[in-house]
Design an enzyme around this catalytic site. Structure first.
Site, PDB file in Angstrom:
ATOM      1  N   GLY A   1     -19.992   0.182  25.430  1.00 44.28           N
ATOM      2  CA  GLY A   1     -18.851  -0.388  26.159  1.00 44.28           C
ATOM      3  C   GLY A   1     -18.542  -1.830  25.782  1.00 44.28           C
TER       4      GLY A   1
ATOM      5  N   PHE B   1       8.000  -8.054  -0.349  1.00 45.02           N
ATOM      6  CA  PHE B   1       8.534  -6.787  -0.845  1.00 45.02           C
ATOM      7  C   PHE B   1       9.354  -6.133   0.256  1.00 45.02           C
ATOM      8  CE2 PHE B   1       7.677  -2.189  -1.897  1.00 45.02           C
ATOM      9  CZ  PHE B   1       8.502  -2.161  -3.012  1.00 45.02           C
TER      10      PHE B   1
ATOM     11  N   GLN C   1     -32.277   9.280  17.099  1.00 39.68           N
ATOM     12  CA  GLN C   1     -31.753  10.065  15.973  1.00 39.68           C
ATOM     13  C   GLN C   1     -30.215  10.114  15.970  1.00 39.68           C
ATOM     14  OE1 GLN C   1     -33.191  14.121  15.789  1.00 39.68           O
ATOM     15  NE2 GLN C   1     -33.956  13.734  13.740  1.00 39.68           N
TER      16      GLN C   1
ATOM     17  N   GLU D   1      13.220   0.584   5.713  1.00 38.87           N
ATOM     18  CA  GLU D   1      14.491   0.378   6.431  1.00 38.87           C
ATOM     19  C   GLU D   1      14.438   1.021   7.820  1.00 38.87           C
ATOM     20  OE1 GLU D   1      17.820   1.598   4.067  1.00 38.87           O
ATOM     21  OE2 GLU D   1      17.261   0.216   2.431  1.00 38.87           O
ATOM     22  N   PRO D   2      15.135   0.405   8.779  1.00 37.68           N
ATOM     23  CA  PRO D   2      15.137   0.976  10.129  1.00 37.68           C
ATOM     24  C   PRO D   2      15.901   2.288  10.245  1.00 37.68           C
ATOM     25  CG  PRO D   2      16.482  -1.039  10.037  1.00 37.68           C
ATOM     26  CD  PRO D   2      15.795  -0.905   8.710  1.00 37.68           C
TER      27      PRO D   2
ATOM     28  N   ARG E   1     -30.055  -3.687  20.526  1.00 35.25           N
ATOM     29  CA  ARG E   1     -29.806  -3.085  21.849  1.00 35.25           C
ATOM     30  C   ARG E   1     -30.965  -2.156  22.235  1.00 35.25           C
ATOM     31  NH1 ARG E   1     -28.183  -2.531  26.973  1.00 35.25           N
ATOM     32  NH2 ARG E   1     -27.034  -0.595  27.396  1.00 35.25           N
TER      33      ARG E   1
ATOM     34  N   ILE F   1       8.807  -6.396   7.038  1.00 34.68           N
ATOM     35  CA  ILE F   1       8.611  -7.053   5.744  1.00 34.68           C
ATOM     36  C   ILE F   1       7.595  -8.196   5.905  1.00 34.68           C
ATOM     37  CG2 ILE F   1       9.755  -8.152   3.767  1.00 34.68           C
ATOM     38  CD1 ILE F   1      10.551  -5.109   4.533  1.00 34.68           C
TER      39      ILE F   1
ATOM     40  N   GLU G   1       1.936   0.629   2.493  1.00 34.84           N
ATOM     41  CA  GLU G   1       2.203   1.292   1.195  1.00 34.84           C
ATOM     42  C   GLU G   1       2.285   2.822   1.331  1.00 34.84           C
ATOM     43  OE1 GLU G   1       2.636  -1.416   0.465  1.00 34.84           O
ATOM     44  OE2 GLU G   1       0.998  -2.745  -0.087  1.00 34.84           O
TER      45      GLU G   1
ATOM     46  N   GLY H   1      15.003   6.555   5.166  1.00 32.92           N
ATOM     47  CA  GLY H   1      13.694   6.675   4.536  1.00 32.92           C
ATOM     48  C   GLY H   1      13.675   5.828   3.269  1.00 32.92           C
TER      49      GLY H   1
HETATM   50  C1  LIG Z   1       2.259  -4.480   9.696  1.00 28.51           C
HETATM   51  C2  LIG Z   1       3.122  -3.761   8.712  1.00 28.51           C
HETATM   52  C3  LIG Z   1       3.459  -4.399   7.532  1.00 28.51           C
HETATM   53  C4  LIG Z   1       4.343  -3.774   6.618  1.00 28.51           C
HETATM   54  N1  LIG Z   1       4.732  -4.458   5.497  1.00 28.51           N
HETATM   55  C5  LIG Z   1       5.734  -3.940   4.724  1.00 28.51           C
HETATM   56  C6  LIG Z   1       6.307  -4.722   3.659  1.00 28.51           C
HETATM   57  O1  LIG Z   1       5.871  -5.836   3.372  1.00 28.51           O
HETATM   58  N2  LIG Z   1       7.347  -4.194   2.978  1.00 28.51           N
HETATM   59  C7  LIG Z   1       7.872  -2.968   3.267  1.00 28.51           C
HETATM   60  O2  LIG Z   1       8.838  -2.561   2.615  1.00 28.51           O
HETATM   61  N3  LIG Z   1       7.337  -2.203   4.253  1.00 28.51           N
HETATM   62  C8  LIG Z   1       6.298  -2.670   4.996  1.00 28.51           C
HETATM   63  N4  LIG Z   1       5.762  -1.923   6.034  1.00 28.51           N
HETATM   64  C9  LIG Z   1       6.319  -0.619   6.297  1.00 28.51           C
HETATM   65  C10 LIG Z   1       5.391   0.542   5.953  1.00 28.51           C
HETATM   66  O3  LIG Z   1       5.252   0.658   4.558  1.00 28.51           O
HETATM   67  C11 LIG Z   1       6.022   1.787   6.600  1.00 28.51           C
HETATM   68  O4  LIG Z   1       5.960   1.598   7.999  1.00 28.51           O
HETATM   69  C12 LIG Z   1       5.340   3.065   6.212  1.00 28.51           C
HETATM   70  O5  LIG Z   1       5.492   3.318   4.826  1.00 28.51           O
HETATM   71  C13 LIG Z   1       5.951   4.254   6.975  1.00 28.51           C
HETATM   72  O6  LIG Z   1       7.354   4.276   6.842  1.00 28.51           O
HETATM   73  P1  LIG Z   1       8.281   4.227   8.127  1.00 28.51           P
HETATM   74  O7  LIG Z   1       7.793   3.173   9.061  1.00 28.51           O
HETATM   75  O8  LIG Z   1       9.699   4.130   7.670  1.00 28.51           O
HETATM   76  O9  LIG Z   1       7.965   5.596   8.831  1.00 28.51           O
HETATM   77  P2  LIG Z   1       8.938   6.801   9.136  1.00 28.51           P
HETATM   78  O10 LIG Z   1       9.712   7.142   7.908  1.00 28.51           O
HETATM   79  O11 LIG Z   1       9.674   6.515  10.387  1.00 28.51           O
HETATM   80  O12 LIG Z   1       7.879   7.955   9.348  1.00 28.51           O
HETATM   81  C14 LIG Z   1       7.381   8.377  10.597  1.00 28.51           C
HETATM   82  C15 LIG Z   1       6.557   9.623  10.345  1.00 28.51           C
HETATM   83  O13 LIG Z   1       7.372  10.650   9.815  1.00 28.51           O
HETATM   84  C16 LIG Z   1       6.872  11.106   8.559  1.00 28.51           C
HETATM   85  N5  LIG Z   1       8.004  11.351   7.645  1.00 28.51           N
HETATM   86  C17 LIG Z   1       9.065  10.547   7.415  1.00 28.51           C
HETATM   87  N6  LIG Z   1       9.889  11.115   6.516  1.00 28.51           N
HETATM   88  C18 LIG Z   1       9.314  12.295   6.162  1.00 28.51           C
HETATM   89  C19 LIG Z   1       9.654  13.327   5.246  1.00 28.51           C
HETATM   90  N7  LIG Z   1      10.753  13.272   4.509  1.00 28.51           N
HETATM   91  N8  LIG Z   1       8.811  14.392   5.152  1.00 28.51           N
HETATM   92  C20 LIG Z   1       7.688  14.475   5.892  1.00 28.51           C
HETATM   93  N9  LIG Z   1       7.312  13.517   6.760  1.00 28.51           N
HETATM   94  C21 LIG Z   1       8.106  12.440   6.900  1.00 28.51           C
HETATM   95  C22 LIG Z   1       6.000   9.967   8.046  1.00 28.51           C
HETATM   96  O14 LIG Z   1       4.983  10.424   7.159  1.00 28.51           O
HETATM   97  C23 LIG Z   1       5.428   9.404   9.333  1.00 28.51           C
HETATM   98  O15 LIG Z   1       4.281  10.123   9.706  1.00 28.51           O
HETATM   99  C24 LIG Z   1       4.837  -2.482   6.905  1.00 28.51           C
HETATM  100  C25 LIG Z   1       4.430  -1.812   8.069  1.00 28.51           C
HETATM  101  C26 LIG Z   1       3.592  -2.439   8.965  1.00 28.51           C
HETATM  102  C27 LIG Z   1       3.206  -1.714  10.220  1.00 28.51           C
END
Ligand SMILES: Cc1cc2nc3c(=O)[nH]c(=O)nc-3n(C[C@H](O)[C@H](O)[C@H](O)COP(=O)(O)OP(=O)(O)OC[C@H]3O[C@@H](n4cnc5c(N)ncnc54)[C@H](O)[C@@H]3O)c2cc1C
Length: 389
Positions: A336, A124, A275, A128-129, A264, A157, A359, A132
């Site tokens: 520890g 899925f 407790q 995106e880098p 332990r 991904i 998600e 949002g």
């Molecule tokens: C190991 C791993 C596996 C993953 N697998 C998948 C995958 O298979 N497919 C896929 O599509 N994604 C995948 N992801 C991505 C994951 O779903 C996202 O990292 C996650 O949803 C957060 O999005 P972001 O990284 O873009 O965070 P960012 O958008 O950079 O967010 C950073 C922070 O800012 C906050 N923020 C951002 N925008 C807003 C806003 N408008 N209002 C308020 N707060 C905001 C967020 O809540 C968060 O706390 C994976 C991530 C990891 C770490």
């Protein structure tokens, strides 16, 4: 609705998977953690032999067609084992399941038979880098004759190292999100690994770059603009399954803590007799019990054909908070030595932290839950309802 296996067939399948987890996969965990790599040549035959790849795929496509209630304990057991294998199994099954629900007949025929045996797999591609998710996506799919031309990039991904297909979320118009089923070897897509993760070791969560990638219009899932609905439906159930992973990790952390507390000895007594330690154990058990109940409720509603956006986000959020508290306390019970690799608690602690992000972050879960509550969501009236609702 697809036919689920009978209770006896389900029990047989579940027993077979649980023995594969503890007899065949558990001995590989140390190597996976050390190498930060899941050896496909060893792990795939084990998963295939016990039917893991087809758990949520309907029987007409060669899968087991489990209900969500039947699947929950299995994904929870994988979370007890090791996070990297759990994430691999989770994404494979969640998005094969999503395709079985939202895909067209030709798309399902092309992918699901192979996915049920592990030869194919759907990943899925949403995150995106530089943007949002949802309405903010930067990836575009521009219609040109009988093709879409896709540009943009995705990262994080899961299963990008082996997925045969990606469900790619892209904008087909400025305010229109659509879903495309893209084959891995389509010219114009570049797939690269990202650095290793904190926990859930061995899985790959790569970067996809699309440069004028041309896909036929038949790759569109449903119609243009249906992407947001597809996204919400797929994520709804996937959030419940992430919460089930939180449950598995929390249950194992509790079991290990009970054992350690009895073993332990300090000042001549097992720490289980103190407790303060008893309180940690009790608090862990309360979180586990509450999460079990929430998950059973959400899964039974989904299996009865209901949409569960509020329940899914509440389970996901409560699950990560619960497993956070449980693994914190489990570390304290272990002392520890728990911070070393002497006990699995160190790994469970790291594995659990992915559940904050998978998600959608907590912000998203609060937003969805609040939207549902303010939009008139009603809890079932088993407790009598409310005069003020
Ligand atoms: C190991 C791993 C596996 C993953 N697998 C998948 C995958 O298979 N497919 C896929 O599509 N994604 C995948 N992801 C991505 C994951 O779903 C996202 O990292 C996650 O949803 C957060 O999005 P972001 O990284 O873009 O965070 P960012 O958008 O950079 O967010 C950073 C922070 O800012 C906050 N923020 C951002 N925008 C807003 C806003 N408008 N209002 C308020 N707060 C905001 C967020 O809540 C968060 O706390 C994976 C991530 C990891 C770490």
């Amino acid at each position: 609705m697809a036919t689920a296996p009978t209770a006896a067939d389900y029990q047989k399948l579940r027993d077979r998977i649980f023995s594969a987890i503890w007899d065949e996969l558990d001995p590989l965990v140390e190597q996976i953690e050390n190498d930060e790599h899941i050896p496909r040549d060893v792990v795939w035959p084990i998963l295939r032999e016990c039917g893991v790849f087809g758990l949520l795929i309907p029987a007409e496509y060669g899968g087991h067609g489990l209900t969500i209630s039947q699947y929950l304990p299995i994904i929870a057991e994988f979370a007890k084992l090791q996070g990297g294998i759990r994430a691999l199994v989770h994404v494979h099954n969640s998005f094969a399941h999503a395709l079985s629900e939202i895909g067209g007949t030709e798309q399902k025929d092309a992918v699901l038979f192979g996915a049920a045996s592990g030869e194919k797999s759907v990943a899925f591609a949403l995150t995106e880098p530089d943007h949002g998710t949802g309405a903010d996506l930067g990836t575009t799919a521009r219609r040109e004759g009988d093709h879409y031309v896709v540009n943009g990039s995705k990262w994080l991904i899961t299963n990008s190292d082996f997925a045969s297909h990606f469900i790619v979320m892209a904008k087909t118009a400025p305010a229109q999100v659509s879903a495309l089923l893209v084959e891995r070897d389509t010219p114009g897509v570049q797939i690269e690994p990202l650095p290793e993760t904190m926990g859930c070791k061995g899985g790959e969560h790569g970067r996809l770059t699309f440069t004028d990638m041309r896909v036929p219009v038949s790759a569109l899932i449903g119609s243009e603009g249906e992407g947001q609905d597809h996204l919400e439906r797929a994520l709804e159930i996937s959030r419940v399954l992430v919460a089930a992973s939180s449950l598995g990790t929390a249950e194992r952390a509790l079991e290990l803590s009970v054992r350690r507390a009895k073993q332990r000895v300090t000042f001549g007594k097992p720490i289980a007799q103190r407790q303060a330690v008893q309180r940690y154990v009790a608090e862990m058990a309360i979180d586990v019990y509450a999460l079990r109940g929430m998950l059973a409720d959400a899964a039974s509603k989904w299996d009865a054909g209901r949409r569960i956006p509020a329940e899914a986000s509440m389970c996901k959020q409560f699950g990560l908070e619960a497993v956070g508290r449980v693994t914190d306390r489990a570390l304290l019970v272990h002392g520890g030595i728990g911070y070393t690799r002497e006990f699995p608690i160190e790994r469970l602690y790291r594995d659990a932290r992915l559940n904050w992000l998978e998600e959608g972050s907590p912000t998203i879960q609060y937003m969805v839950t609040a939207r549902e509550m303010l939009g008139g969501y009603q809890f079932d009236d088993a407790f009598g309802g409310s005069p003020d609702a």
